[in-house]
Design an enzyme around this catalytic site. Structure first.
Site, PDB file in Angstrom:
ATOM      1  N   THR A 169      14.433  -7.479 -47.088  1.00 33.91           N
ATOM      2  CA  THR A 169      14.365  -8.942 -47.179  1.00 33.91           C
ATOM      3  C   THR A 169      13.724  -9.358 -48.501  1.00 33.91           C
ATOM      4  O   THR A 169      12.782  -8.705 -48.952  1.00 33.91           O
ATOM      5  CB  THR A 169      13.530  -9.485 -45.999  1.00 33.91           C
ATOM      6  OG1 THR A 169      14.211  -9.178 -44.783  1.00 33.91           O
ATOM      7  CG2 THR A 169      13.328 -10.992 -46.092  1.00 33.91           C
ATOM      8  N   SER A 223      14.070 -11.479 -52.592  1.00 37.68           N
ATOM      9  CA  SER A 223      14.946 -11.732 -53.737  1.00 37.68           C
ATOM     10  C   SER A 223      15.421 -10.448 -54.406  1.00 37.68           C
ATOM     11  O   SER A 223      16.452 -10.462 -55.088  1.00 37.68           O
ATOM     12  CB  SER A 223      14.220 -12.630 -54.751  1.00 37.68           C
ATOM     13  OG  SER A 223      13.008 -12.042 -55.154  1.00 37.68           O
ATOM     14  N   THR A 224      14.704  -9.335 -54.249  1.00 38.34           N
ATOM     15  CA  THR A 224      15.166  -8.054 -54.812  1.00 38.34           C
ATOM     16  C   THR A 224      16.156  -7.399 -53.846  1.00 38.34           C
ATOM     17  O   THR A 224      17.217  -6.918 -54.261  1.00 38.34           O
ATOM     18  CB  THR A 224      13.971  -7.115 -55.084  1.00 38.34           C
ATOM     19  OG1 THR A 224      12.897  -7.878 -55.640  1.00 38.34           O
ATOM     20  CG2 THR A 224      14.356  -6.001 -56.051  1.00 38.34           C
ATOM     21  N   GLY A 244       7.507 -12.436 -47.895  1.00 39.31           N
ATOM     22  CA  GLY A 244       8.588 -13.243 -47.312  1.00 39.31           C
ATOM     23  C   GLY A 244       8.473 -13.372 -45.797  1.00 39.31           C
ATOM     24  O   GLY A 244       9.349 -13.945 -45.150  1.00 39.31           O
ATOM     25  N   GLU A 303      10.436  -5.264 -41.088  1.00 38.77           N
ATOM     26  CA  GLU A 303      10.562  -4.344 -42.236  1.00 38.77           C
ATOM     27  C   GLU A 303       9.883  -3.010 -41.937  1.00 38.77           C
ATOM     28  O   GLU A 303      10.405  -1.948 -42.269  1.00 38.77           O
ATOM     29  CB  GLU A 303       9.951  -4.979 -43.490  1.00 38.77           C
ATOM     30  CG  GLU A 303      10.766  -6.157 -43.996  1.00 38.77           C
ATOM     31  CD  GLU A 303      10.123  -6.899 -45.145  1.00 38.77           C
ATOM     32  OE1 GLU A 303      10.863  -7.497 -45.931  1.00 38.77           O
ATOM     33  OE2 GLU A 303       8.884  -6.907 -45.271  1.00 38.77           O
ATOM     34  N   LYS A 313       5.349  -5.592 -60.132  1.00 37.81           N
ATOM     35  CA  LYS A 313       4.768  -5.274 -58.819  1.00 37.81           C
ATOM     36  C   LYS A 313       3.898  -4.012 -58.862  1.00 37.81           C
ATOM     37  O   LYS A 313       3.242  -3.666 -57.882  1.00 37.81           O
ATOM     38  CB  LYS A 313       5.885  -5.053 -57.792  1.00 37.81           C
ATOM     39  CG  LYS A 313       6.908  -6.183 -57.694  1.00 37.81           C
ATOM     40  CD  LYS A 313       6.329  -7.374 -56.985  1.00 37.81           C
ATOM     41  CE  LYS A 313       7.299  -8.524 -56.824  1.00 37.81           C
ATOM     42  NZ  LYS A 313       8.476  -8.244 -56.048  1.00 37.81           N
TER      43      LYS A 313
END
Ligand code: 5RP
Length: 223
Positions: free
Chosen positions: A25, A27-28, A96, A102, A120
């Protein structure tokens, strides 16, 4: 190509015919899902489990076949983003809000691959606020307990004027640890706390980090 796209696309190359794949989940992870969708459109046959409603919708949009957990024993691979990763490949995740699903998917996978832009990478986890998923019932008590135990700023995540609610119907408290000296110890402590459902520390779960750079390069770090 931006850094997130580079990492996501590179990770998609690890997907092979017939695999069962965990879709992360964020944007990457979006770019990994986009590329996997392209591969499926070109004839690749896989099945997938998504870690959030948002990623499920994305998978549906790209015609990636989704499978029920009951029909899956182990996943071959899961690909997901991270908010921070340290030299031991310990992670903070959950920016997120999808940390519980996850982690469920990550620990059920033979290979858990993290995709992240180079920003990161940290020497010590903790600059990013650690998401802690807590049950709504008596959440004020859980929050009070966490605040008094750790003596750091811990705020309930909001969605406008309302408390943010996860896909699992829980709340999230974000904890500003600053520097987490022992991620494993903190992980165990939080896990053992009544009222805490899960937290965003992923310790000894990732086997690979694919780091993306702004010039489109990728770096693969393996355990
Ligand atoms: C969602 C996550 C994401 O993987 C994490 O927040 C990274 O997101 P992005 O790829 O958008 O930077 O843990 O719960």
């Amino acid at each position: 190509m931006n850094a997130k796209q580079a990492a996501g696309y590179r990770a998609a190359q690890l997907i092979k015919e017939g695999m069962t794949v965990g879709l992360g989940t964020g944007s990457t992870a979006f770019y990994a899902i986009e590329k996997i969708g392209e591969m499926v459109a070109n004839g690749l046959s896989i099945r997938a489990i998504a870690t959030s409603r948002a990623s499920e919708e994305l998978a549906e949009k790209y015609n990636i076949p989704l499978v029920a957990a009951a029909d899956v024993d182990r996943l071959d691979i899961a690909i997901d983003g991270a908010d921070e990763f340290d030299p031991e490949m310990a992670l903070i995740k959950g920016g997120g809000g999808a940390l519980l699903r996850e982690k469920l998917v990550a620990v059920q996978s033979d290979r858990f691959v993290v995709i992240a832009d180079s920003g990161k990478r940290v020497a010590h986890l903790g600059q990013f606020k650690l998401p802690i998923e807590i049950v709504p019932f008596c959440y004020e008590w859980t929050l009070r307990l966490l605040r008094s135990r750790y003596n750091v700023a811990i705020e309930m995540r909001m969605n406008g004027n309302e408390l943010y609610v996860t896909d699992n119907g829980n709340y999230i408290a974000d904890a500003a640890f600053g520097k987490i000296e022992s991620p494993g110890k903190l992980s165990d402590e939080l896990k053992a706390t009544t009222g805490v459902v899960e937290h965003g520390l992923f310790v000894d779960i990732a086997q690979m980090v694919i780091v993306g750079y702004d010039d489109g390069r990728t770096e693969v770090i393996e355990k």
